[in-house]
Every structure is written in C-alpha cells, then in structure tokens.
Design a protein around this motif. Structure first.
Motif, PDB file in Angstrom:
ATOM      1  N   CYS A   1      46.200 -34.669  18.282  1.00  0.00           N
ATOM      2  CA  CYS A   1      46.881 -35.762  18.976  1.00  0.00           C
ATOM      3  C   CYS A   1      47.111 -36.911  17.998  1.00  0.00           C
ATOM      4  CB  CYS A   1      46.047 -36.264  20.152  1.00  0.00           C
ATOM      5  SG  CYS A   1      44.440 -36.958  19.660  1.00  0.00           S
ATOM      6  N   VAL A   2      47.976 -37.844  18.370  1.00  0.00           N
ATOM      7  CA  VAL A   2      48.104 -39.062  17.570  1.00  0.00           C
ATOM      8  C   VAL A   2      46.776 -39.799  17.653  1.00  0.00           C
ATOM      9  CG1 VAL A   2      50.589 -39.242  17.930  1.00  0.00           C
ATOM     10  CG2 VAL A   2      49.042 -40.383  19.524  1.00  0.00           C
ATOM     11  N   PHE A   3      46.517 -40.629  16.660  1.00  0.00           N
ATOM     12  CA  PHE A   3      45.173 -41.200  16.533  1.00  0.00           C
ATOM     13  C   PHE A   3      45.259 -42.465  15.698  1.00  0.00           C
ATOM     14  CE2 PHE A   3      40.836 -41.214  14.566  1.00  0.00           C
ATOM     15  CZ  PHE A   3      40.057 -41.045  15.707  1.00  0.00           C
ATOM     16  N   ASN A   4      44.554 -43.502  16.154  1.00  0.00           N
ATOM     17  CA  ASN A   4      44.468 -44.721  15.358  1.00  0.00           C
ATOM     18  C   ASN A   4      43.005 -45.090  15.148  1.00  0.00           C
ATOM     19  OD1 ASN A   4      46.524 -46.305  14.074  1.00  0.00           O
ATOM     20  ND2 ASN A   4      45.868 -48.065  15.266  1.00  0.00           N
ATOM     21  N   ASN A   5      42.110 -44.405  15.795  1.00  0.00           N
ATOM     22  CA  ASN A   5      40.648 -44.430  15.737  1.00  0.00           C
ATOM     23  C   ASN A   5      40.060 -43.914  17.052  1.00  0.00           C
ATOM     24  OD1 ASN A   5      40.516 -46.769  17.558  1.00  0.00           O
ATOM     25  ND2 ASN A   5      40.988 -48.026  15.759  1.00  0.00           N
ATOM     26  N   TRP A   6      40.922 -43.444  17.979  1.00  0.00           N
ATOM     27  CA  TRP A   6      40.480 -43.101  19.329  1.00  0.00           C
ATOM     28  C   TRP A   6      41.493 -42.151  19.962  1.00  0.00           C
ATOM     29  CZ3 TRP A   6      36.080 -44.444  21.892  1.00  0.00           C
ATOM     30  CH2 TRP A   6      36.054 -44.435  23.288  1.00  0.00           C
ATOM     31  N   GLY A   7      41.030 -41.099  20.633  1.00  0.00           N
ATOM     32  CA  GLY A   7      41.920 -40.190  21.337  1.00  0.00           C
ATOM     33  C   GLY A   7      41.183 -39.534  22.491  1.00  0.00           C
ATOM     34  N   VAL A   8      41.780 -39.546  23.681  1.00  0.00           N
ATOM     35  CA  VAL A   8      41.122 -39.073  24.898  1.00  0.00           C
ATOM     36  C   VAL A   8      41.869 -37.885  25.496  1.00  0.00           C
ATOM     37  CG1 VAL A   8      40.337 -39.705  27.219  1.00  0.00           C
ATOM     38  CG2 VAL A   8      40.322 -41.417  25.385  1.00  0.00           C
TER      39      VAL A   8
END
Length: 250
Positions: free
Chosen positions: A219-226
């Motif tokens: 998934c896309v991610f910037n420091n967090w993915g749910v």
C-alpha cells in the motif's frame, strides 16, 4: 518572519526539540523512538529542517532511494512532511522551507522532488495544493485515490512500486503497518492495541524496521498503513477509537 532555521544533525539531535511534537504538552515516549530513527536516517542524507523556536514549522525529506516508502525513482528527493501550524501560518514559512528543499535538490543535482498526495486532501499528508503552486504534478496514482506528485527538473518521473498498488493482504484481521518516523506513531499503536485487547478485536501490528520492508509494502505509506478484512483503509495517523470503530463496522 524569522529566518533562524536549524537543520538536525547527529551532533545536535539529542538536545534539539522535535517540532513535529511541540503541539502537545504531554510527554510522548515516541519522541525517543523518533530520535533513534532519525539518528540512523541522517547518515543517509535525510534532512529535518525546522524553525529555531518552540513552533510546529518544519520540513522533512530524504533521497528517494533511502526513503522508507514504496516509491521508485532515480535521483529524486522524497518529501515526507512540510508543516506550519498555529500563529506561524500565512507568514511565508512554508514557502521558505519549500524553497530550501528545491535549492538543496538543485545544488545536489537531483532530478526532482516527489511526495504523497490524493485526489482529495488527506489528513496527515502535506498540503498538495500548496505544492502544486511550485509546479508539482500528478505522475502516478492508485485505484483508491492516492497520488504521487512530483516536480521534475529533467523530464523524468518517479512512480509507485507495483506492490504499493496491491491494496490487499491475505489476513482479514485489523492489520497496521508502521514505522517510527513520526513521534505520534508510538502512542497511536498503544492506544489501538489497548482498545483491541479490551474489546477482543484480533489485530496485528507490523513494524516496518528496514528499508526493504518499506519498499515492499502492499500500500502507499508515509509511516502508517491500515488494512481490515484484507483491504487497505488509510494512511491517516489520526486513527482514534471513533475512526477505528467506523472501520470495524465494515
């Protein structure tokens, strides 16, 4: 407008405040986790530049090759975060920080700068309308509305890694991928863990602790993915209990 800015280094990291946490008066255990994460990243060319004041005025970016995101490209910077809040808004600080990043990229012969965006502005993502004023354009997108924005100096363009567009995992339980790049991550993980344990919600918390893991995320991610029920939900770090309940009702 003050022009007194400070770049974090391995020498001053221990005693400089992290202005991305300055909005809260409470002690955050995530601060030390962030410092440790930064101490390793600074050696890789990661830049954290902030106003020399007790204010939330900063920019954070890194060479794309060593940025902990599933984005692929050659010779780019990845812009994690550009934030100006409170009484410091509207005084030119954001412009000054972005211009610094642009000048730094050009001085180092970079091909451009990229950042995560979305068709509709998402919480905890830098203001993409602001970035577009500098010439950032959408160069890639996912099926669920996230976009990769880039400002190219030479006509090249980065892209999401193909795995970032998967948006599905095999596990059906609540699954959260995270790293310690943001000091708010620690407390959010603890809050969600406590809620899940109290309410018997099966959950997995997967720490992304290597560059390879970050580049291979689904998934896309910037420091967090749910994820929930195998489907990607959000990169929104503001996953409080109310937001979590809405996800669990799906």
């Amino acid at each position: 407008m003050s022009t007194d800015f400070v770049n974090l280094t391995t020498e001053n990291l221990d005693h400089e405040h992290l202005c991305c946490i300055i909005r809260s008066k409470k002690l955050h255990e995530g601060i030390e986790s962030k410092r440790q994460w930064l101490s390793d990243r600074l050696k890789e060319g990661h830049v954290f530049r902030k106003l020399n004041a007790k204010a939330t005025v900063f920019i954070e970016y890194a060479p794309l090759e060593s940025a902990w995101v599933p984005v692929i490209g050659d010779n780019y910077y990845y812009l994690y975060c550009l934030w100006v809040s409170g009484s410091y808004k509207g005084k030119g600080y954001g412009k000054s920080l972005m211009e610094y990043c642009l000048a730094d990229a050009k001085e180092k012969g970079k091909s451009g700068i990229c950042m995560l965006g979305a068709k509709k502005q998402k919480s905890w993502l830098s203001d993409q309308s602001f970035a577009k004023k500098f010439g950032f354009e959408v160069v890639d997108s996912t099926d669920n509305g996230y976009e990769l924005l880039a400002l190219s100096f030479d006509g090249t363009a980065p892209r999401f890694a193909q795995n970032a567009k998967t948006l599905k995992i095999e596990s059906k339980e609540l699954t959260i991928y995270y790293d310690m790049q943001c000091p708010y991550v620690y407390q959010n993980v603890e809050t969600i863990k406590q809620y899940c344990e109290t309410n018997d919600v099966p959950a997995s918390f997967i720490q992304v602790d290597t560059l390879q893991k970050a580049k291979e995320l689904p998934c896309v991610f910037n420091n967090w993915g749910v994820f929930y029920k195998g489907n990607f939900e959000t990169v929104n770090l503001l996953l409080d209990v109310a937001y979590l309940k809405r996800i669990l009702k799906k």
